[in-house]
Design a protein around this motif. Structure first.
Motif, PDB file in Angstrom:
ATOM      1  N   GLU A   1      -5.108  -8.432  -7.194  1.00  0.00           N
ATOM      2  CA  GLU A   1      -4.576  -9.230  -6.082  1.00  0.00           C
ATOM      3  C   GLU A   1      -5.412  -9.034  -4.821  1.00  0.00           C
ATOM      4  N   VAL A   2      -5.833  -7.800  -4.577  1.00  0.00           N
ATOM      5  CA  VAL A   2      -6.660  -7.509  -3.403  1.00  0.00           C
ATOM      6  C   VAL A   2      -8.005  -8.213  -3.520  1.00  0.00           C
ATOM      7  N   ALA A   3      -8.633  -8.126  -4.688  1.00  0.00           N
ATOM      8  CA  ALA A   3      -9.936  -8.757  -4.883  1.00  0.00           C
ATOM      9  C   ALA A   3      -9.853 -10.264  -4.689  1.00  0.00           C
ATOM     10  N   ALA A   4      -8.795 -10.874  -5.198  1.00  0.00           N
ATOM     11  CA  ALA A   4      -8.641 -12.320  -5.035  1.00  0.00           C
ATOM     12  C   ALA A   4      -8.507 -12.688  -3.562  1.00  0.00           C
ATOM     13  N   ALA A   5      -7.743 -11.907  -2.807  1.00  0.00           N
ATOM     14  CA  ALA A   5      -7.545 -12.201  -1.387  1.00  0.00           C
ATOM     15  C   ALA A   5      -8.817 -12.004  -0.576  1.00  0.00           C
ATOM     16  N   LEU A   6      -9.636 -11.033  -0.962  1.00  0.00           N
ATOM     17  CA  LEU A   6     -10.874 -10.744  -0.227  1.00  0.00           C
ATOM     18  C   LEU A   6     -12.062 -11.529  -0.777  1.00  0.00           C
ATOM     19  N   HIS A   7     -11.848 -12.341  -1.823  1.00  0.00           N
ATOM     20  CA  HIS A   7     -12.947 -13.051  -2.498  1.00  0.00           C
ATOM     21  C   HIS A   7     -14.041 -12.061  -2.867  1.00  0.00           C
ATOM     22  N   ALA A   8     -13.624 -10.972  -3.491  1.00  0.00           N
ATOM     23  CA  ALA A   8     -14.538  -9.872  -3.810  1.00  0.00           C
ATOM     24  C   ALA A   8     -14.588  -9.639  -5.311  1.00  0.00           C
ATOM     25  N   PRO A   9     -15.708  -9.105  -5.815  1.00  0.00           N
ATOM     26  CA  PRO A   9     -15.776  -8.733  -7.230  1.00  0.00           C
ATOM     27  C   PRO A   9     -14.777  -7.630  -7.555  1.00  0.00           C
ATOM     28  N   LEU A  10     -14.285  -7.640  -8.794  1.00  0.00           N
ATOM     29  CA  LEU A  10     -13.321  -6.642  -9.255  1.00  0.00           C
ATOM     30  C   LEU A  10     -13.932  -5.843 -10.396  1.00  0.00           C
ATOM     31  N   ASP A  11     -13.786  -4.539 -10.335  1.00  0.00           N
ATOM     32  CA  ASP A  11     -14.219  -3.665 -11.425  1.00  0.00           C
ATOM     33  C   ASP A  11     -13.272  -2.475 -11.457  1.00  0.00           C
ATOM     34  N   VAL A  12     -13.529  -1.556 -12.365  1.00  0.00           N
ATOM     35  CA  VAL A  12     -12.727  -0.342 -12.464  1.00  0.00           C
ATOM     36  C   VAL A  12     -13.577   0.868 -12.097  1.00  0.00           C
ATOM     37  N   VAL A  13     -12.918   1.911 -11.637  1.00  0.00           N
ATOM     38  CA  VAL A  13     -13.529   3.230 -11.535  1.00  0.00           C
ATOM     39  C   VAL A  13     -12.675   4.124 -12.419  1.00  0.00           C
ATOM     40  N   VAL A  14     -13.281   4.642 -13.464  1.00  0.00           N
ATOM     41  CA  VAL A  14     -12.519   5.318 -14.509  1.00  0.00           C
ATOM     42  C   VAL A  14     -12.469   6.816 -14.249  1.00  0.00           C
ATOM     43  N   VAL A  15     -11.277   7.350 -14.155  1.00  0.00           N
ATOM     44  CA  VAL A  15     -11.047   8.788 -14.015  1.00  0.00           C
ATOM     45  C   VAL A  15      -9.874   9.173 -14.903  1.00  0.00           C
ATOM     46  N   ARG A  16      -9.771  10.447 -15.206  1.00  0.00           N
ATOM     47  CA  ARG A  16      -8.671  10.933 -16.031  1.00  0.00           C
ATOM     48  C   ARG A  16      -8.059  12.171 -15.387  1.00  0.00           C
ATOM     49  N   LYS A  17      -6.735  12.183 -15.370  1.00  0.00           N
ATOM     50  CA  LYS A  17      -6.018  13.355 -14.893  1.00  0.00           C
ATOM     51  C   LYS A  17      -6.199  14.504 -15.881  1.00  0.00           C
ATOM     52  N   VAL A  18      -6.359  15.710 -15.377  1.00  0.00           N
ATOM     53  CA  VAL A  18      -6.400  16.910 -16.214  1.00  0.00           C
ATOM     54  C   VAL A  18      -5.067  17.627 -16.045  1.00  0.00           C
ATOM     55  N   GLY A  19      -4.300  17.715 -17.122  1.00  0.00           N
ATOM     56  CA  GLY A  19      -2.999  18.351 -17.059  1.00  0.00           C
ATOM     57  C   GLY A  19      -3.080  19.847 -17.329  1.00  0.00           C
ATOM     58  N   ALA A  20      -2.102  20.571 -16.831  1.00  0.00           N
ATOM     59  CA  ALA A  20      -2.039  22.013 -17.092  1.00  0.00           C
ATOM     60  C   ALA A  20      -1.813  22.252 -18.582  1.00  0.00           C
ATOM     61  N   PRO A  21      -2.371  23.315 -19.139  1.00  0.00           N
ATOM     62  CA  PRO A  21      -2.245  23.563 -20.585  1.00  0.00           C
ATOM     63  C   PRO A  21      -0.807  23.579 -21.072  1.00  0.00           C
ATOM     64  N   SER A  22       0.079  24.189 -20.303  1.00  0.00           N
ATOM     65  CA  SER A  22       1.472  24.292 -20.745  1.00  0.00           C
ATOM     66  C   SER A  22       2.345  23.170 -20.202  1.00  0.00           C
ATOM     67  N   GLN A  23       1.837  22.403 -19.245  1.00  0.00           N
ATOM     68  CA  GLN A  23       2.592  21.297 -18.649  1.00  0.00           C
ATOM     69  C   GLN A  23       1.649  20.103 -18.483  1.00  0.00           C
ATOM     70  N   PRO A  24       1.426  19.325 -19.531  1.00  0.00           N
ATOM     71  CA  PRO A  24       0.442  18.243 -19.477  1.00  0.00           C
ATOM     72  C   PRO A  24       0.689  17.228 -18.373  1.00  0.00           C
ATOM     73  N   GLU A  25       1.935  17.082 -17.944  1.00  0.00           N
ATOM     74  CA  GLU A  25       2.220  16.111 -16.890  1.00  0.00           C
ATOM     75  C   GLU A  25       1.917  16.641 -15.496  1.00  0.00           C
ATOM     76  N   LEU A  26       1.656  17.928 -15.387  1.00  0.00           N
ATOM     77  CA  LEU A  26       1.317  18.516 -14.097  1.00  0.00           C
ATOM     78  C   LEU A  26      -0.190  18.416 -13.884  1.00  0.00           C
ATOM     79  N   ALA A  27      -0.615  17.592 -12.937  1.00  0.00           N
ATOM     80  CA  ALA A  27      -2.035  17.370 -12.711  1.00  0.00           C
ATOM     81  C   ALA A  27      -2.629  18.546 -11.939  1.00  0.00           C
ATOM     82  N   ILE A  28      -3.569  19.214 -12.584  1.00  0.00           N
ATOM     83  CA  ILE A  28      -4.275  20.295 -11.892  1.00  0.00           C
ATOM     84  C   ILE A  28      -5.665  19.844 -11.444  1.00  0.00           C
ATOM     85  N   GLY A  29      -6.022  18.626 -11.796  1.00  0.00           N
ATOM     86  CA  GLY A  29      -7.313  18.098 -11.387  1.00  0.00           C
ATOM     87  C   GLY A  29      -7.587  16.776 -12.060  1.00  0.00           C
ATOM     88  N   ALA A  30      -8.818  16.307 -11.954  1.00  0.00           N
ATOM     89  CA  ALA A  30      -9.199  15.040 -12.572  1.00  0.00           C
ATOM     90  C   ALA A  30     -10.699  15.033 -12.802  1.00  0.00           C
TER      91      ALA A  30
END
Length: 433
Positions: free
Chosen positions: A56-85
């Motif tokens: 929606e932002v790209a369409a409003a700004l008439h700008a190219p759209l792409d992705v920047v791919v990152v992944r959350k790193v979860g804690a070993p015992s709590q995968p949903e707890l993000a300790i980094g990326a």
């Protein structure tokens, strides 16, 4: 949603907004971004949900759209707890406080990062199976997500982008807690976050519908994005391609001196042609740096070479491949269209609006495609030049005069008449053969 004005800031701080879904959040965010004065912006969404907002932002700004791919790193015992990326290019960001609290050693962090880096690579191949990422060097880059909680993923994304040398780096999210927003502001040139509620537990708390976004949806959004960066002859040009379902042909607009793909006249005609079932491609013939030099604006040979390359690029797109092509040129762009037409086998017709076909010189005789020259009746000098050029063209030609219109067709109804004339001509000549 309240109107922008005196009460906007008070409403935003006292009563945080709940968004219906990510698309509404993107439109809301686009309003905040539209007034920021971006130059050649590029919009990068964080998969998956952030890409819906970013589209929606790209369409409003008439700008190219792409992705920047990152992944959350979860804690070993709590995968949903993000300790980094981790992100593209091997960038890793850690929450030092959580790492210390969990007593994780460097080797453990390396193993966790390596596992997520592999998934990053898999996603990149999924989202960009046959193309490189959009070039961001020298552009204003807007990184978009659907909201921030800890901000670890967004921080990694911004570091990935920063390493690619953008002119300006902006992080834009609809909602985030105040402390996270303040912490992320130091990592970017500008943070845009219109809703910063004190009572924050999760991003989904601020959406009525916050379902999972699939990889297929992300790919569809990227493929449907109308604005692209096209590399030609050592330059990166911005192009806006819209092809309605079942389009009978593609009309490529070639703007004139001192204009761009955002020309309101060309945009208006393009919209009218799309209503008649034709695809449209508007692009910038020159980069911003090149446009400063007026000699480039009148270098018809350069403009024609750019046009040839962009038309060939469009032919590689799945939504435009195989469509008969019409060229629609204005001012000096009309000359470039006439020079390029004989070099492009797929071009079936050429239209000139207030053009300077005389600047095509000896190339006029080589044009075999049907040509329509539309000129304002009050634009006497250009009308004479068009009539003289019509005598030199090598194929069928029509000169259509819009009574009382000047060079820019600003008179009431004049531009609508241009769109009608061009539409009739192009619909007739772009029929698949």
């Amino acid at each position: 949603m309240p109107a922008r004005g005196e009460g906007w800031g008070r409403w935003r701080s006292v009563t945080p907004h709940r968004f219906r879904d990510r698309r509404e959040a993107g439109r809301f965010l686009a309003v905040e971004l539209a007034e920021r004065g971006f130059r050649d912006p590029v919009v990068l969404g964080l998969p998956r949900g952030g890409v819906v907002v970013a589209a929606e932002v790209a369409a409003a700004l008439h700008a190219p759209l792409d992705v920047v791919v990152v992944r959350k790193v979860g804690a070993p015992s709590q995968p949903e707890l993000a300790i980094g990326a981790v992100g593209e290019g091997g960038v890793a960001v850690w929450n030092d406080d959580l790492v210390r609290a969990l007593r994780l050693d460097p080797s453990s962090l390396d193993r966790l990062a390596a596992r997520e880096a592999q998934r990053v690579d898999e996603r990149v191949r999924r989202y960009r199976p046959a193309r490189p990422g959009v070039e961001v060097a020298g552009h204003d880059v807007v990184v978009v997500d659907d909201g921030l909680a800890t901000g670890a993923t967004a921080r990694a994304a911004c570091q990935v982008v920063r390493a690619r040398h953008p002119r300006r780096l902006v992080l834009a999210v609809p909602v985030a807690p105040p402390d996270t927003a303040a912490a992320l502001a130091a990592d970017v040139d500008q943070l845009v976050c219109p809703v910063r509620p004190e009572a924050f537990s999760a991003v989904g708390q601020w959406y009525d519908h916050f379902g999972q976004t699939s990889d297929d949806e992300v790919v569809s959004l990227l493929e449907a994005a109308p604005v692209h960066l096209v590399a030609v002859q050592g330059a990166t040009l911005t192009a806006e391609l819209v092809v309605p379902a079942g389009a009978a042909g593609l009309v490529v607009f070639v703007h004139g001196s001192g204009s761009s793909r955002r020309s309101p006249r060309n945009q208006a005609v393009a919209a009218a042609l799309r209503e008649r079932g034709l695809g449209t491609l508007l692009f910038d013939l020159l980069t911003p740096a090149e446009a400063v030099d007026r000699a480039n604006v009148f270098d018809v040979s350069l403009l024609a070479r750019r046009l040839v390359d962009v038309v060939r690029w469009a032919g590689t797109r799945h939504d435009a491949a195989g469509l008969p092509v019409g060229l629609f040129g204005a001012s000096t762009g009309a000359a470039a269209a006439l020079v390029a037409a004989p070099l492009l086998a797929g071009v079936a017709a050429v239209v000139s609006r207030g053009g300077r076909p005389d600047l095509a010189g000896e190339a006029l005789a080589a044009v075999r495609q049907p040509v329509l020259l539309v000129v304002g009746g009050a634009d006497r000098v250009v009308l004479d030049l068009n009539r003289a050029a019509a005598e030199r063209l090598g194929g069928p030609v029509e000169v259509a005069v819009v009574p009382g219109a000047g060079h820019l067709f600003e008179e009431p109804g004049a531009l609508e008449e241009v769109a009608r004339l061009a539409g009739d001509f192009l619909v007739e000549h772009l029929r698949p053969r």
